[in-house]
Design an enzyme around this catalytic site. Structure first.
Site, PDB file in Angstrom:
ATOM      1  N   THR A 101       0.779  -1.189  -0.149  1.00  0.00           N
ATOM      2  CA  THR A 101       0.022   0.173   0.203  1.00  0.00           C
ATOM      3  C   THR A 101       0.869   1.285  -0.023  1.00  0.00           C
ATOM      4  OG1 THR A 101      -2.131  -0.794   1.141  1.00  0.00           O
ATOM      5  CG2 THR A 101      -1.488   1.152   1.518  1.00  0.00           C
ATOM      6  N   THR A 134       5.607  11.354   7.250  1.00  0.00           N
ATOM      7  CA  THR A 134       5.726  11.598   8.837  1.00  0.00           C
ATOM      8  C   THR A 134       7.077  11.787   9.141  1.00  0.00           C
ATOM      9  OG1 THR A 134       5.930   9.732  10.585  1.00  0.00           O
ATOM     10  CG2 THR A 134       5.734   8.651   8.392  1.00  0.00           C
ATOM     11  N   ASP A 135       7.311  12.225  10.525  1.00  0.00           N
ATOM     12  CA  ASP A 135       8.615  12.629  10.937  1.00  0.00           C
ATOM     13  C   ASP A 135       9.437  11.051  11.190  1.00  0.00           C
ATOM     14  OD1 ASP A 135       7.134  11.628  13.351  1.00  0.00           O
ATOM     15  OD2 ASP A 135       7.529  13.175  14.621  1.00  0.00           O
ATOM     16  N   GLU A 136       8.545  10.143  11.337  1.00  0.00           N
ATOM     17  CA  GLU A 136       9.213   8.689  11.772  1.00  0.00           C
ATOM     18  C   GLU A 136      10.351   8.223  10.424  1.00  0.00           C
ATOM     19  OE1 GLU A 136       5.989   6.425  14.001  1.00  0.00           O
ATOM     20  OE2 GLU A 136       7.253   5.266  13.297  1.00  0.00           O
ATOM     21  N   TYR A 159       7.297   0.156   8.566  1.00  0.00           N
ATOM     22  CA  TYR A 159       6.262   1.052   8.476  1.00  0.00           C
ATOM     23  C   TYR A 159       7.036   2.399   7.934  1.00  0.00           C
ATOM     24  CZ  TYR A 159       3.597   5.495   9.423  1.00  0.00           C
ATOM     25  OH  TYR A 159       3.174   6.730   9.386  1.00  0.00           O
ATOM     26  N   LYS A 163       7.274   4.474   4.260  1.00  0.00           N
ATOM     27  CA  LYS A 163       6.954   5.909   4.317  1.00  0.00           C
ATOM     28  C   LYS A 163       8.023   6.541   3.454  1.00  0.00           C
ATOM     29  CE  LYS A 163       3.666   7.617   4.981  1.00  0.00           C
ATOM     30  NZ  LYS A 163       2.393   8.014   4.672  1.00  0.00           N
TER      31      LYS A 163
HETATM   32  P1  NAD Z   1      -5.255   5.332   9.538  1.00  0.00           P
HETATM   33  O1  NAD Z   1      -4.734   4.261   9.688  1.00  0.00           O
HETATM   34  O2  NAD Z   1      -6.199   6.068  10.481  1.00  0.00           O
HETATM   35  O3  NAD Z   1      -6.232   5.520   8.159  1.00  0.00           O
HETATM   36  C1  NAD Z   1      -5.609   5.050   6.892  1.00  0.00           C
HETATM   37  C2  NAD Z   1      -6.614   4.959   5.912  1.00  0.00           C
HETATM   38  O4  NAD Z   1      -6.205   4.408   4.706  1.00  0.00           O
HETATM   39  C3  NAD Z   1      -8.044   4.110   6.305  1.00  0.00           C
HETATM   40  O5  NAD Z   1      -9.061   4.906   6.186  1.00  0.00           O
HETATM   41  C4  NAD Z   1      -7.608   2.890   5.421  1.00  0.00           C
HETATM   42  O6  NAD Z   1      -8.817   2.182   5.139  1.00  0.00           O
HETATM   43  C5  NAD Z   1      -7.087   3.619   4.165  1.00  0.00           C
HETATM   44  N1  NAD Z   1      -6.255   2.630   3.302  1.00  0.00           N
HETATM   45  C6  NAD Z   1      -5.412   1.724   3.767  1.00  0.00           C
HETATM   46  N2  NAD Z   1      -4.879   1.032   2.725  1.00  0.00           N
HETATM   47  C7  NAD Z   1      -5.379   1.535   1.687  1.00  0.00           C
HETATM   48  C8  NAD Z   1      -5.353   1.073   0.355  1.00  0.00           C
HETATM   49  N3  NAD Z   1      -4.672   0.375  -0.214  1.00  0.00           N
HETATM   50  N4  NAD Z   1      -6.200   1.819  -0.612  1.00  0.00           N
HETATM   51  C9  NAD Z   1      -7.147   2.867  -0.106  1.00  0.00           C
HETATM   52  N5  NAD Z   1      -7.264   3.217   1.026  1.00  0.00           N
HETATM   53  C10 NAD Z   1      -6.335   2.587   1.882  1.00  0.00           C
HETATM   54  O7  NAD Z   1      -4.098   6.471   9.396  1.00  0.00           O
HETATM   55  P2  NAD Z   1      -3.606   8.012   9.857  1.00  0.00           P
HETATM   56  O8  NAD Z   1      -3.305   7.820  11.353  1.00  0.00           O
HETATM   57  O9  NAD Z   1      -4.998   8.708   9.551  1.00  0.00           O
HETATM   58  O10 NAD Z   1      -2.536   8.436   8.782  1.00  0.00           O
HETATM   59  C11 NAD Z   1      -2.893   9.028   7.340  1.00  0.00           C
HETATM   60  C12 NAD Z   1      -1.624   9.260   6.766  1.00  0.00           C
HETATM   61  O11 NAD Z   1      -0.810  10.229   7.592  1.00  0.00           O
HETATM   62  C13 NAD Z   1      -0.726   7.985   6.700  1.00  0.00           C
HETATM   63  O12 NAD Z   1       0.025   8.164   5.740  1.00  0.00           O
HETATM   64  C14 NAD Z   1       0.410   8.251   7.802  1.00  0.00           C
HETATM   65  O13 NAD Z   1       1.461   7.646   7.506  1.00  0.00           O
HETATM   66  C15 NAD Z   1       0.538   9.812   8.023  1.00  0.00           C
HETATM   67  N6  NAD Z   1       0.626  10.358   9.426  1.00  0.00           N
HETATM   68  C16 NAD Z   1       0.320   9.935  10.445  1.00  0.00           C
HETATM   69  C17 NAD Z   1       0.622  10.360  11.609  1.00  0.00           C
HETATM   70  C18 NAD Z   1      -0.330  10.037  12.785  1.00  0.00           C
HETATM   71  O14 NAD Z   1       0.084  10.520  14.002  1.00  0.00           O
HETATM   72  N7  NAD Z   1      -1.258   9.293  12.781  1.00  0.00           N
HETATM   73  C19 NAD Z   1       1.511  11.323  11.784  1.00  0.00           C
HETATM   74  C20 NAD Z   1       2.257  11.893  10.633  1.00  0.00           C
HETATM   75  C21 NAD Z   1       1.728  11.275   9.238  1.00  0.00           C
HETATM   76  O1  DAU Z   2       5.502  10.287  14.349  1.00  0.00           O
HETATM   77  C1  DAU Z   2       4.187  10.016  13.705  1.00  0.00           C
HETATM   78  C2  DAU Z   2       3.723   8.743  13.637  1.00  0.00           C
HETATM   79  O2  DAU Z   2       3.121   8.634  14.955  1.00  0.00           O
HETATM   80  C3  DAU Z   2       3.140   8.471  12.451  1.00  0.00           C
HETATM   81  O3  DAU Z   2       3.624   8.353  11.311  1.00  0.00           O
HETATM   82  C4  DAU Z   2       2.417   6.754  12.664  1.00  0.00           C
HETATM   83  O4  DAU Z   2       1.529   6.544  11.731  1.00  0.00           O
HETATM   84  C5  DAU Z   2       1.441   6.738  14.191  1.00  0.00           C
HETATM   85  O5  DAU Z   2       1.056   5.610  14.410  1.00  0.00           O
HETATM   86  C6  DAU Z   2       2.467   7.463  15.121  1.00  0.00           C
HETATM   87  O6  DAU Z   2       3.472   6.238  15.428  1.00  0.00           O
HETATM   88  P1  DAU Z   2       4.038   5.875  16.864  1.00  0.00           P
HETATM   89  O7  DAU Z   2       4.614   4.666  16.810  1.00  0.00           O
HETATM   90  O8  DAU Z   2       4.817   7.221  17.502  1.00  0.00           O
HETATM   91  O9  DAU Z   2       2.543   6.141  17.600  1.00  0.00           O
HETATM   92  P2  DAU Z   2       1.807   5.131  18.551  1.00  0.00           P
HETATM   93  O10 DAU Z   2       0.673   5.664  19.224  1.00  0.00           O
HETATM   94  O11 DAU Z   2       1.926   3.564  18.201  1.00  0.00           O
HETATM   95  O12 DAU Z   2       2.848   4.836  20.081  1.00  0.00           O
HETATM   96  C7  DAU Z   2       3.117   6.149  20.531  1.00  0.00           C
HETATM   97  C8  DAU Z   2       4.391   5.906  21.643  1.00  0.00           C
HETATM   98  O13 DAU Z   2       3.726   5.049  22.650  1.00  0.00           O
HETATM   99  C9  DAU Z   2       5.591   5.052  21.071  1.00  0.00           C
HETATM  100  O14 DAU Z   2       6.697   5.277  21.711  1.00  0.00           O
HETATM  101  C10 DAU Z   2       5.143   3.553  21.470  1.00  0.00           C
HETATM  102  C11 DAU Z   2       4.117   3.771  22.839  1.00  0.00           C
HETATM  103  N1  DAU Z   2       3.219   2.933  23.152  1.00  0.00           N
HETATM  104  C12 DAU Z   2       2.291   2.596  22.158  1.00  0.00           C
HETATM  105  C13 DAU Z   2       1.256   1.752  22.402  1.00  0.00           C
HETATM  106  C14 DAU Z   2       0.203   1.290  21.181  1.00  0.00           C
HETATM  107  C15 DAU Z   2       3.118   2.149  24.472  1.00  0.00           C
HETATM  108  O15 DAU Z   2       4.009   2.681  25.191  1.00  0.00           O
HETATM  109  N2  DAU Z   2       2.044   1.416  24.520  1.00  0.00           N
HETATM  110  C16 DAU Z   2       1.271   1.172  23.479  1.00  0.00           C
HETATM  111  O16 DAU Z   2       0.172   0.358  23.897  1.00  0.00           O
END
Ligand code: NAD
Ligand code: DAU
Length: 351
Positions: A101, A134-136, A159, A163
């Site tokens: 994806t 993402t910053d990751e 992941y 990205k």
């Molecule tokens: P999310 O997992 O909540 O949502 C992802 C969405 O993409 C879902 O609706 C899913 O159905 C859809 N999807 C997955 N695979 C697909 C495919 N093959 N075709 C069409 N749709 C598909 O994710 P999110 O947290 O909303 O993140 C959105 C974007 O932002 C991602 O690209 C992620 O890398 C980026 N991002 C997320 C964060 C964060 O903190 N969550 C921070 C920085 C960047």
């Molecule tokens: O930095 C941006 C990223 O933030 C996005 O690109 C990703 O899509 C998003 O999932 C998020 O990634 P993280 O791994 O930072 O988020 P998560 O919420 O999974 O975890 C946040 C922190 O908390 C991380 O250090 C792991 C820790 N954690 C997470 C879970 C789910 C725990 O300690 N316990 C938990 O159960």
């Protein structure tokens, strides 16, 4: 009227973005292309689903014909690619779908857009492809320093590697074809409609159900938190004014340790909801493999060039977020039935 193809618009940030944009502008059309994986939820868009300028299409971003059909039917001006597998822990268990994806899906979107937007050797100036990254991708920081746009990518999880790969391919379409693109790299988002596999909604849900609160490792990993609407505002500004080919970092200087986040949520529950919720629910568990220690974004470029600034500070944002989940227990109940139960039991079987 500008037409936006928003992919992954039924997930957390995508749905907040669609709501933000449709409430801000009444002269735009949004097509939401989403596969509806476990993370996609049509309930997120209930408030706008009947707007005449909103269209939902269930499809995969890897499906060339589905994307081409939309370009045939609509005069698409912008692609905003949110669609992704987004959870680090799942990428450790099952990397392949992340590559498919996040990498191949991105290539497919780029190719279709290039074919429709390129006239001779050039692109019209009013089209743009936005890669929501993402910053990751930058990897992990020590105690000091910040990620800037020229920091080398150095991802550690499947992941973040997927990205980073996608980002490099998007950049190559600018370098090679001069395709109008921007890449945004945002820090950790929080707010309404976030799937409870992520730290903040997981901890809120577990407090609601008086379940143990899992913390990986020593709990001192640091994330830089931003309220989701501030991310949406930044993406809108990048679409309008971002210079072609540029990367923009997005973050609000809200660095917090994970243990601080968990204790903040516990305090809210204890003071406002249920005095029996206490720190005794905290359970330290085995660390995430390859766990990045610290993320911290320097957002100077987007502030200086586009005049972006975050509007919600962390203390206000986290209260607002907890309140939203408390007012939307039905949403949480629906999304945690089915697949989530199995995921949770497997992931947290030790607690
Ligand atoms: P999310 O997992 O909540 O949502 C992802 C969405 O993409 C879902 O609706 C899913 O159905 C859809 N999807 C997955 N695979 C697909 C495919 N093959 N075709 C069409 N749709 C598909 O994710 P999110 O947290 O909303 O993140 C959105 C974007 O932002 C991602 O690209 C992620 O890398 C980026 N991002 C997320 C964060 C964060 O903190 N969550 C921070 C920085 C960047
Ligand atoms: O930095 C941006 C990223 O933030 C996005 O690109 C990703 O899509 C998003 O999932 C998020 O990634 P993280 O791994 O930072 O988020 P998560 O919420 O999974 O975890 C946040 C922190 O908390 C991380 O250090 C792991 C820790 N954690 C997470 C879970 C789910 C725990 O300690 N316990 C938990 O159960």
């Amino acid at each position: 009227m500008k037409t936006y193809l928003v992919t992954g618009g039924s997930g957390f940030i995508g749905s907040n973005f669609i709501i933000y944009m449709l409430n801000k502008y009444n002269n735009i059309k949004i097509i939401n292309l989403d596969k509806l994986t476990y993370a996609g939820n049509l309930e997120n868009l209930k408030t706008i689903e009947n707007y005449p300028n909103y269209i939902f299409v269930q499809a995969d971003i890897c499906d060339r014909y589905a994307v081409e059909n939309l370009f045939e039917e609509f005069n698409i001006d912008y692609i905003v690619n949110f669609a992704a597998e987004s959870h680090v822990d799942r990428s450790i268990q099952e990397p392949e779908v992340f590559i498919k994806t996040n990498v191949l899906g991105t290539v497919n979107l780029l190719n279709v857009a290039k074919n429709y937007w390129k006239i001779g050797d050039t692109f019209t100036e009013d089209k743009k492809y936005i890669q929501v990254s993402t910053d990751e991708v930058y990897g992990s920081l020590g105690e000091n320093g910040y990620f800037i746009e020229s920091t080398s990518v150095n991802p550690h999880s499947p992941y973040s590697a997927s990205k980073a790969s996608a980002d490099l391919i998007v950049k190559s379409y600018y370098d090679t074809y001069k395709m109008p693109i921007n890449i945004t790299r945002c820090s950790n988002n929080y707010g309404p409609y976030q799937f409870p596999e992520k730290l903040i909604p997981l901890i809120i849900n577990n407090c609601l159900n008086k379940k143990l609160l899992p913390i990986y490792g020593d709990g001192l990993n640091i994330r830089d938190w931003i309220y989701v609407d501030d991310h949406c505002k930044a993406i809108d500004m990048v679409i309008n004014d971002g210079k072609f080919g540029e990367v923009y970092n997005i973050g609000g200087h809200n660095e917090r340790t994970n243990i601080h986040i968990v204790k903040t949520i516990i305090s809210y529950f204890k003071e406002n909801i249920d005095s029996s919720i206490s720190e005794s629910l905290i359970k330290y568990v085995e660390d995430r493999k390859g766990h990045d220690r610290r993320y911290a974004i320097d957002p100077a470029k987007i502030k200086d060039e586009l005049d972006w600034y975050p509007e919600t500070n962390f203390e206000e944002g986290i209260d607002k977020t907890i309140q939203w989940y408390l007012e939307n227990k039905g949403w949480m109940k629906n999304i945690t039935s089915g697949e989530y139960q199995k995921y949770y039991e497997k992931m947290y079987e030790s607690i």
